[in-house]
Design a protein around this motif. Structure first.
Motif, PDB file in Angstrom:
ATOM      1  N   GLY A  48      31.381  37.013  24.009  1.00  0.00           N
ATOM      2  CA  GLY A  48      29.794  37.056  24.494  1.00  0.00           C
ATOM      3  C   GLY A  48      29.567  37.448  25.856  1.00  0.00           C
ATOM      4  N   ARG A  49      30.712  37.716  26.689  1.00  0.00           N
ATOM      5  CA  ARG A  49      30.466  38.191  28.054  1.00  0.00           C
ATOM      6  C   ARG A  49      31.305  39.574  28.098  1.00  0.00           C
ATOM      7  N   LYS A  50      30.686  40.347  29.219  1.00  0.00           N
ATOM      8  CA  LYS A  50      31.398  41.350  29.723  1.00  0.00           C
ATOM      9  C   LYS A  50      32.259  41.025  30.824  1.00  0.00           C
ATOM     10  N   TRP A  51      33.624  41.576  30.656  1.00  0.00           N
ATOM     11  CA  TRP A  51      34.592  41.023  31.591  1.00  0.00           C
ATOM     12  C   TRP A  51      35.129  42.611  32.241  1.00  0.00           C
ATOM     13  N   THR A  52      35.366  42.266  33.629  1.00  0.00           N
ATOM     14  CA  THR A  52      36.058  43.324  34.260  1.00  0.00           C
ATOM     15  C   THR A  52      37.391  42.785  34.798  1.00  0.00           C
ATOM     16  N   VAL A  53      38.699  43.465  34.558  1.00  0.00           N
ATOM     17  CA  VAL A  53      39.823  42.652  34.903  1.00  0.00           C
ATOM     18  C   VAL A  53      40.840  43.728  35.789  1.00  0.00           C
ATOM     19  N   TRP A  54      41.776  43.299  36.348  1.00  0.00           N
ATOM     20  CA  TRP A  54      42.722  44.042  37.123  1.00  0.00           C
ATOM     21  C   TRP A  54      44.146  43.530  36.529  1.00  0.00           C
ATOM     22  N   PHE A  55      44.956  44.415  36.026  1.00  0.00           N
ATOM     23  CA  PHE A  55      46.180  44.085  35.798  1.00  0.00           C
ATOM     24  C   PHE A  55      47.339  44.937  36.358  1.00  0.00           C
ATOM     25  N   ALA A  56      48.352  44.221  36.533  1.00  0.00           N
ATOM     26  CA  ALA A  56      49.553  44.840  36.974  1.00  0.00           C
ATOM     27  C   ALA A  56      50.493  45.734  36.174  1.00  0.00           C
ATOM     28  N   PRO A  57      50.549  46.859  35.757  1.00  0.00           N
ATOM     29  CA  PRO A  57      51.622  47.414  34.883  1.00  0.00           C
ATOM     30  C   PRO A  57      52.872  47.280  35.407  1.00  0.00           C
ATOM     31  N   CYS A  81      33.445  38.109  35.135  1.00  0.00           N
ATOM     32  CA  CYS A  81      32.403  38.370  34.084  1.00  0.00           C
ATOM     33  C   CYS A  81      31.213  38.888  34.731  1.00  0.00           C
ATOM     34  N   ASP A  82      30.419  39.811  34.081  1.00  0.00           N
ATOM     35  CA  ASP A  82      29.267  40.292  34.795  1.00  0.00           C
ATOM     36  C   ASP A  82      28.365  39.331  35.405  1.00  0.00           C
ATOM     37  N   GLY A  83      27.797  39.178  36.540  1.00  0.00           N
ATOM     38  CA  GLY A  83      27.201  38.345  37.170  1.00  0.00           C
ATOM     39  C   GLY A  83      28.099  37.201  37.925  1.00  0.00           C
ATOM     40  N   SER A  84      29.234  37.431  37.779  1.00  0.00           N
ATOM     41  CA  SER A  84      30.404  36.746  38.610  1.00  0.00           C
ATOM     42  C   SER A  84      30.213  35.122  38.482  1.00  0.00           C
ATOM     43  N   GLN A  85      29.600  34.731  37.313  1.00  0.00           N
ATOM     44  CA  GLN A  85      29.585  33.138  36.936  1.00  0.00           C
ATOM     45  C   GLN A  85      31.005  32.639  36.712  1.00  0.00           C
ATOM     46  N   TYR A  86      31.646  33.450  36.244  1.00  0.00           N
ATOM     47  CA  TYR A  86      33.039  32.840  35.987  1.00  0.00           C
ATOM     48  C   TYR A  86      34.121  33.739  36.361  1.00  0.00           C
ATOM     49  N   LEU A  87      35.161  33.701  37.002  1.00  0.00           N
ATOM     50  CA  LEU A  87      36.230  34.139  37.663  1.00  0.00           C
ATOM     51  C   LEU A  87      37.492  33.603  37.755  1.00  0.00           C
ATOM     52  N   PHE A  88      38.550  34.411  37.740  1.00  0.00           N
ATOM     53  CA  PHE A  88      39.873  33.906  37.833  1.00  0.00           C
ATOM     54  C   PHE A  88      40.557  34.891  38.880  1.00  0.00           C
ATOM     55  N   LYS A  89      41.361  34.291  39.577  1.00  0.00           N
ATOM     56  CA  LYS A  89      41.936  35.401  40.759  1.00  0.00           C
ATOM     57  C   LYS A  89      43.169  34.587  41.103  1.00  0.00           C
ATOM     58  N   ALA A  90      44.400  35.447  40.580  1.00  0.00           N
ATOM     59  CA  ALA A  90      45.746  34.853  41.195  1.00  0.00           C
ATOM     60  C   ALA A  90      45.948  34.789  42.543  1.00  0.00           C
ATOM     61  N   ASP A  91      46.459  33.598  42.998  1.00  0.00           N
ATOM     62  CA  ASP A  91      46.729  33.445  44.406  1.00  0.00           C
ATOM     63  C   ASP A  91      48.303  32.918  44.667  1.00  0.00           C
ATOM     64  N   GLY A  92      49.136  33.164  43.631  1.00  0.00           N
ATOM     65  CA  GLY A  92      50.616  33.087  43.495  1.00  0.00           C
ATOM     66  C   GLY A  92      51.323  33.421  42.301  1.00  0.00           C
ATOM     67  N   ILE A  93      52.329  33.920  42.657  1.00  0.00           N
ATOM     68  CA  ILE A  93      53.152  34.395  41.336  1.00  0.00           C
ATOM     69  C   ILE A  93      54.755  34.243  41.542  1.00  0.00           C
ATOM     70  N   GLU A  94      55.534  33.841  40.764  1.00  0.00           N
ATOM     71  CA  GLU A  94      56.860  33.808  40.853  1.00  0.00           C
ATOM     72  C   GLU A  94      57.585  34.081  39.478  1.00  0.00           C
ATOM     73  N   TYR A  95      58.908  34.555  39.536  1.00  0.00           N
ATOM     74  CA  TYR A  95      59.443  34.544  38.132  1.00  0.00           C
ATOM     75  C   TYR A  95      60.279  33.133  38.064  1.00  0.00           C
ATOM     76  N   THR A  96      60.429  32.402  36.928  1.00  0.00           N
ATOM     77  CA  THR A  96      60.780  31.265  36.805  1.00  0.00           C
ATOM     78  C   THR A  96      61.521  31.091  35.606  1.00  0.00           C
ATOM     79  N   ASP A  97      62.381  29.767  35.382  1.00  0.00           N
ATOM     80  CA  ASP A  97      62.717  29.294  34.188  1.00  0.00           C
ATOM     81  C   ASP A  97      62.143  27.884  33.786  1.00  0.00           C
ATOM     82  N   LYS A  98      60.980  27.568  34.577  1.00  0.00           N
ATOM     83  CA  LYS A  98      60.099  26.432  34.251  1.00  0.00           C
ATOM     84  C   LYS A  98      60.147  26.201  32.761  1.00  0.00           C
ATOM     85  N   ALA A  99      60.505  24.950  32.464  1.00  0.00           N
ATOM     86  CA  ALA A  99      60.478  24.378  31.215  1.00  0.00           C
ATOM     87  C   ALA A  99      58.740  24.432  30.531  1.00  0.00           C
TER      88      ALA A  99
END
Length: 266
Positions: free
Chosen positions: A153-162, A185-203
């Motif tokens: 129900g919402r229009k989303w703009t995302v950025w992905f890392a190839p 999403c359009d209107g910026s009421q909902y947003l997700f932004k990565a602030d940390g990333i790591e390769y892991t073998d976490k269970a």
């Protein structure tokens, strides 16, 4: 003072290949604000075939309360904190939902809370129709490409890392040739932004007390949340302050036309 509850360990079926932390910003779920003024910290664990998106603080509390002994111990700890006027020491939930994706079974499962009850529902992990643009930006050192879609129900703009060949992302977003590191999403009421990333073998652990979450459909869940919000008997006990938005005054909550939940197709 130390919380003496032990965390219950569930035997993991698999491990993750990548761990990404995201800042999730959204309006108050009481719909008293039209701006993304609430923040939660979430984590995505993914190995390309299985993923879980969750709040580590909420999972910690759920792990403690997943046994009768832990539940009782946690309640005792909270009571002592209140008696000593040290309520700031009590761990708090930080976000209500979990999202798991099973790519081989083509299934997304959502766990969330409405009217004080824990619910879960499944939906098909279907192909998302993306329009990939030619805009790029750097996020956490990765060159990310812009894409657009209509989703729940919402229009989303995302950025992905190839550069990160994981067709996954925060919340229910997925299906691009690279990991989604930012979504709004359009209107910026909902947003997700990565602030940390790591390769892991976490269970990878299942959601605690999984059998205690009641089955429901997604449409029923969001309708229940909205009906509970608009229920006059509930509102008798809620904040009675009026809300002023763009010169208009509203009571108790803002209508759907101004702000709604992250999924609007219910």
């Amino acid at each position: 003072m130390t919380l003496l509850c032990s965390v219950v360990i569930i035997s993991p079926a698999q491990t993750a290949d990548i761990k990404v932390s995201y800042l999730y910003q959204h309006p108050e779920q009481t719909m008293r604000s039209a701006d993304a003024d609430v923040s939660n910290q979430y984590i995505l664990l993914s190995n390309g075939t299985l993923s879980k998106f969750y709040s580590p603080k909420t999972e910690y509390i759920d792990s403690i309360e997943s046994t009768p002994e832990g539940f009782e111990s946690f309640n005792t700890f909270k009571r002592i904190c209140y008696e000593k006027k040290q309520s700031h020491l009590i761990p708090r939930v930080d976000g209500s939902f979990y999202i798991t994706k099973e790519f081989r079974k083509k299934r997304i499962r959502t766990y969330d809370v409405a009217s004080g009850t824990r619910f879960k529902w499944d939906e098909p992990l279907t192909e998302v129709k993306w329009d990939i643009a030619d805009s790029t930006k750097n996020i956490l050192g990765y060159e990310c490409v812009m894409a657009h879609t209509d989703f729940h129900g919402r229009k989303w703009t995302v950025w992905f890392a190839p550069e990160i060949p994981v067709c996954d992302g925060p919340w229910k977003l997925h299906g691009l040739p690279g990991l989604i590191l930012e979504a709004v999403c359009d209107g910026s009421q909902y947003l997700f932004k990565a602030d940390g990333i790591e390769y892991t073998d976490k269970a990878y652990y299942e959601v605690y007390s999984e059998k205690n979450w009641e089955p429901i459909s997604g449409k029923e869940f969001w309708s229940l949340r909205r009906v509970s919000l608009e229920n006059p008997s509930r509102n008798l006990h809620s904040n009675s302050n009026a809300i002023v938005f763009k010169g208009a005054t509203y009571q108790k909550y803002l209508p759907k036309e101004i702000v709604d939940y992250i999924e609007t197709d219910y």
